[in-house]
Structure formats: C-alpha cells, structure tokens
Motif scaffolding. Sequence first.
Motif, short mmCIF file in Angstrom:
data_model
loop_
_atom_site.label_atom_id
_atom_site.label_comp_id
_atom_site.label_asym_id
_atom_site.label_seq_id
_atom_site.Cartn_x
_atom_site.Cartn_y
_atom_site.Cartn_z
N ALA A 58 0.85 -1.19 -0.09
CA ALA A 58 0.06 -0.14 0.12
C ALA A 58 0.85 1.39 0.12
N LEU A 59 1.99 1.15 0.66
CA LEU A 59 2.94 2.24 0.79
C LEU A 59 3.54 2.64 -0.62
N HIS A 60 3.82 1.57 -1.21
CA HIS A 60 4.43 1.67 -2.60
C HIS A 60 3.52 1.81 -3.73
N GLY A 61 2.24 1.97 -3.55
CA GLY A 61 1.07 1.84 -4.38
C GLY A 61 1.03 0.72 -5.32
N THR A 62 1.31 -0.67 -4.97
CA THR A 62 1.34 -1.80 -5.62
C THR A 62 0.35 -2.60 -5.16
N LEU A 63 -0.48 -2.37 -4.01
CA LEU A 63 -1.52 -3.46 -3.35
C LEU A 63 -2.74 -3.54 -4.62
N PRO A 64 -3.00 -4.87 -5.01
CA PRO A 64 -3.93 -4.84 -6.04
C PRO A 64 -5.15 -4.41 -5.65
N GLU A 65 -6.05 -4.19 -6.70
CA GLU A 65 -7.63 -3.86 -6.24
C GLU A 65 -8.32 -5.31 -6.50
N VAL A 66 -8.42 -5.62 -5.40
CA VAL A 66 -8.84 -7.16 -5.33
C VAL A 66 -10.28 -7.24 -5.93
N VAL A 67 -10.70 -8.60 -6.28
CA VAL A 67 -11.98 -9.01 -6.95
C VAL A 67 -13.14 -8.70 -5.81
N THR A 68 -14.12 -8.13 -6.15
CA THR A 68 -15.54 -8.28 -5.45
C THR A 68 -16.52 -9.07 -5.77
N ARG A 69 -17.34 -9.21 -4.76
CA ARG A 69 -18.70 -9.98 -5.14
C ARG A 69 -19.33 -9.29 -6.37
N ALA A 70 -19.47 -8.04 -6.44
CA ALA A 70 -20.13 -7.32 -7.83
C ALA A 70 -19.28 -7.72 -9.04
N ASP A 71 -18.19 -8.10 -8.81
CA ASP A 71 -17.38 -8.32 -10.26
C ASP A 71 -17.87 -9.63 -10.76
N LEU A 72 -18.36 -10.57 -10.10
CA LEU A 72 -18.71 -11.89 -10.64
C LEU A 72 -20.13 -11.80 -11.72
N ARG A 73 -19.84 -12.26 -12.60
CA ARG A 73 -21.00 -12.18 -13.70
C ARG A 73 -21.63 -13.60 -13.35
N GLY A 74 -21.20 -14.65 -13.07
CA GLY A 74 -21.85 -16.03 -13.08
C GLY A 74 -21.26 -17.03 -12.06
N ASP A 75 -21.74 -18.13 -12.21
CA ASP A 75 -21.39 -19.21 -11.08
C ASP A 75 -21.16 -20.36 -12.24
N LEU A 76 -19.92 -21.14 -12.04
CA LEU A 76 -19.39 -22.23 -12.91
C LEU A 76 -19.41 -23.73 -12.49
N HIS A 77 -20.01 -23.74 -11.05
CA HIS A 77 -19.90 -25.03 -10.65
C HIS A 77 -21.25 -25.16 -9.86
N THR A 78 -22.24 -25.88 -9.99
CA THR A 78 -23.44 -26.15 -9.37
C THR A 78 -23.93 -27.50 -9.82
N HIS A 79 -24.95 -28.04 -8.76
CA HIS A 79 -25.50 -29.27 -8.79
C HIS A 79 -27.10 -29.22 -8.86
N THR A 80 -27.75 -29.94 -9.72
CA THR A 80 -29.02 -30.31 -9.34
C THR A 80 -29.41 -31.75 -8.53
N ASP A 81 -30.94 -31.77 -8.77
CA ASP A 81 -31.34 -33.23 -8.18
C ASP A 81 -31.15 -34.35 -9.14
N LEU A 82 -30.57 -34.03 -10.36
CA LEU A 82 -30.24 -35.15 -11.24
C LEU A 82 -29.01 -36.17 -10.41
N THR A 83 -28.27 -35.35 -9.74
CA THR A 83 -27.20 -36.20 -9.02
C THR A 83 -27.30 -35.82 -7.65
N ASP A 84 -26.36 -35.46 -7.03
CA ASP A 84 -26.51 -34.99 -5.42
C ASP A 84 -26.92 -33.69 -5.02
N GLY A 85 -27.63 -32.90 -5.87
CA GLY A 85 -28.23 -31.53 -5.50
C GLY A 85 -29.69 -32.16 -4.90
N VAL A 86 -30.24 -30.99 -4.36
CA VAL A 86 -31.66 -30.94 -3.77
C VAL A 86 -32.70 -30.38 -4.68
N ALA A 87 -32.26 -29.44 -5.42
CA ALA A 87 -33.11 -28.36 -6.07
C ALA A 87 -33.14 -29.05 -7.70
#
Length: 578
Positions: free
Chosen positions: A324-353
């Motif tokens: 932070a002192l040297h101005g190199t601290l990255p701007e980290v990812v936030t929840r608002a940055d996520l556009r989608g979800d890439l790993h989910t399950h349904t009741d076809l296998t072991d999901g419940v919905a």
Amino acid sequence: MARSNDAVAAMLLEFAELLAISGGPPYKVRAYEKAAQAVEGHPAELATLRSAELDEIPNVGSQLARKIREFLDTGSVGELDELRARVPTGLRSLLTIPGLGPRRARQVYEELGITSPDDLLAALHEHRLRELRGWGARSEDNLAAAVREAQSAGERVRLGLALGVAERLLQRLRPLPQVQRVEYAGSLRRMRDSIGDIDILVASDDPEPIMRAVTELPVVERVISHGSTRTSVLTATGLQVDVRVVAPPSWGAALLYFTGSKAHNIQLRELALRAGLKLSEYGLFEVETDRRVAGEREEEVYARLGLPWIEPTLREGAGEVEAALHGTLPEVVTRADLRGDLHTHTDLTDGVAPLRDMVAAAAAAGHEYFAITDHAPLLHMQRMTTEKALAQRRRIRELDREAGPALLHGTELNIQPDGSLDWDTEFLSGFDIVVASVHSHFDQPRDVLTARLLRAIEHPHVNVIGHPTTRIVGGRSAIDVDLDEVFRAAARTGTALEVNSLPERLDLNGELVRRARHFGVRFAVSSDAHSVAQLGNLSFGVATAQRGWATRDDVINTYPLDELRRFLAKHDHAAAVR
C-alpha cells in the motif's frame, strides 16, 4: 436463533452416521444424508411447515417427514434413541475423529478394542493400525495428520457457522435505540476459514443498556463476564462472543484495531510512531499534544498514515502495508465483479433442487451466466449416465431460450486414481464447461497424486480443477501434491483452478491463491451449490480470493460471456489471457 432446518439436518446426519457405523445398508445411509442436505438448503423454516409440506421436500418423503415432524414436536425421535442405545458409547466417540469414517471406526473398535480418541492416538503412535486389512503406512500417516490438524484447530469453528451467529447477533443489537453503529470485527471480518471467537463492536454514548441486552440474548448459554463497556458470553453452539462499546468518535480506530491481525496492527503503530503519532483503539493522536487527529472512520486513520484504505480480508501483516505504501496493492475482486457461477448441482445427481429452481435462483441473484455441472458416471453413487446427461442438455437448451442468465451445460468429472476421466474426448467436447475433481484415493504417494492432477489439467476439454487440494476445514488435510508443478501446468494450459466457496472447503485457500497468482494461474470462484440456499456462498469464495490478492482479471467468471467462452475453448488460450 438457529434455524430449525439446521437442527433437523444435524439429527438426520446423526441417523446416517449411526446407521453406517452399525452396518446399515448403504442406500439407507445415503437417503438420510441426502435428506439432511435437502432440509438444510430448504428456503422455508421447517418449524413453520405442515406435515404434508415436509413430505414434499425433495429427498425427504413420507417416512422421513414423520421423523422430522416427531423431532420438531418433541425434540427427539424414538427410533434414533433406540439406535443410539444399540451403538456402544466407545464406538460413537470415534465418529468425532476427522478422517476416520464410520466403516473404519467400527473396524478399529472391533479389531483393536479402540474406544476413544486417546486410544486411537496411542495406536497411531505404536503403528498398530497399519497391520489391519485395508490399511497401510500411508493411510495411517494420513489419519494421524488429520487428527493433529483437528487438535490444532482446537475450539475453532468454520467461517459459515461463525458468520451466521454474528449476523443474528447484529440483527438483535442493531434496533436498540442506544446503538449508533454495530459491526463484527476480528478474524471474522478478515474472513479467515475458521474462527476462534466473535468480536462485535458497537458505537454508542450509552453503553449500559447494550451490555445488559447482550446478556439477555436468546442465543446466550452463559455469561462469562459483564462490564460497563465489554461483555463476553458463550453461545449455545459453544462460541465465545466479546461485545465492546466505544464512543462514536473512536469508531473507525476501534474497528481498525479490533479487525487487523497482530502483525498488521504492529506495522500501523510503527508507521504512526515514525510520523510523531500514536495509534490505539481510541484514535490516532499526536504524541506531543495528545490531540486526536483521526478516529471516527477507518479511511481517515489509514489516510493520515499515508495509506489507502485496506480491505479487511488483506489485513494479515503479509506485505499489504508495504504494498500500500508503494502503490502496488492490487484492487482485489469483489462479489459485484462476478458475472456468473461455474460449478453447481441439481437433483439429477446429489443436489436437492430441480434444474428450473436453480436457474430461477441464479436469475434472481443477477447472474449473467450460470453453469450446471452435475456429477459424471464414475462417481457411482450418483447414478449418472450418458443418456441422462444428454437429456439434461436438451432441457438446458430449452430453458436457455427463456429470459434469464445464459445457461452452460457442464459436468463435474472424477479424476480417477490414474488421472483418467469419466467420458471420452469426443463426448466431453459437447459440454460448454468441464470441471474435474479428485473425490477419492486421497492418500496416494505425492508423485502419483501430482501426475494424476497434471493429466487432468492437460486434458484438452478440462476447464477447471474443482476444489484442487480436497481439504475439508478442520476435518481433512490437503492432498500431498507438488503444487508448483500444478500451478505451472494450469497457467500453461489455460486451466483455471477453483476457489470453492463451500465454507467447509474454501479450496484453494487464500495463501495458495496468492502463490498460484505468481505463476499466472486463473481462478474460478464457484459456489459448488447443491441447493438454492448455497448459491449465496459465493461471498465466501470471493473473500478467500481476496485473501490471495486476486484481482478481477484473475477470475474467469468476471469475464463477459464471449470472453469466458474464448477461455473455455482452451485451445485458443492466448486470446483469453489479458
């Protein structure tokens, strides 16, 4: 107050464990486990439902609904009490040992007479387990490592449980008229994967009514101490909660002080001293005049020290102050940055919905795209087939024409002991996204496990390695692999590594995310949701990615859909790397 869903889920899981350890049929054990998962993820409070509505919950059915009704009405289940009585106490105590499991617990009980964790530790020390059928030196060593990890965790609890308790406490305290501001601090605000206790900070000019209210909260099991500005209580779940009240002008300094790690706070105090200032929970003061120069807001304290505001997840004393002192601290990812979800399950296998419910929930969450990645055939208990996968793909294509997020048909493959996968290359080419994960044989030698992961990473259609180290927080150690080799291969082939958001996984963890970034690895922050409720776990994965200093550009599910598709093509990896 805890949801009745959680208590019912715990009851059903105990049923499953006792059935497993007493030699009950595997299908029945699995039925209880799936029902536990279903009720835990069910959006409605179970205590408010009629018996007929309980029966309609996926994976519950009429028999288990009757047991749930009995538990909700009486606090116990007669059949479960009978099962408890049939299983010896010594055998039951072994179920608390991480990494043992019901089948092996029964084996060491019957063959070695082990009836307690202490007996087991003695047997491990004397190397007696390796002589049993199905054991060996490596499996014995792995169990010993799991026991040591659990012992080192002590009374710590997983992030998700601690956060749930803290948020319920805030809901109780926030409406009090004396409360001006209230927030949790400490390692919980830093979003560490396990929490020792909960720190809650309150800003108020009238602390006494607040201190009294804390002792009267429904969740409180015992009052440890009760003072004028600090009260400590023990919750019914065994968590210690420390509530502190500060004057509003000190709010920012106190929040900073009680959030940062010891190392982070020491570095800030050293900066203050070099500037002729002193920093405490009461504010930032001039040494010579004792005049407060900052304290009401965290941002002004950091600014007066010559620093930008530092995300709470980064405040570990791990180089963030220097960056932070040297101005190199990255701007980290936030929840608002996520556009989608890439790993989910349904009741076809072991999901419940069902599929439609998961898609509707993704739309409600504002996802631009959403991947369904049910398990593949070689995880045999899920009973997936090629025909089922193709039928699901047709259904997904139909739903994709409706309003809502763009739908990706994916699969979660099983990386077999030799590194092979469930389907051949031709069939895998039809999926939009392929996640591959290790689900078994965790105790292979280091070189074998490394080769196993590398083979999957180098497969032309594997896009993401799911929960790469397989660790379970407080329960199972990470597999022993050459992670530098894994990171090099992932960066070279354009294979993302997952930051799994389930609170029991958080895998990769923050430290490994930061290490992998140096190799140029990209990450997928995914929920691995098995229910609608678990889609909300993405915030845990984002916090973990932040702890690894990951930026928006490091995380593939921040990409617009067309750029994501280019990355998933894999053969054109260079086009996806920014």
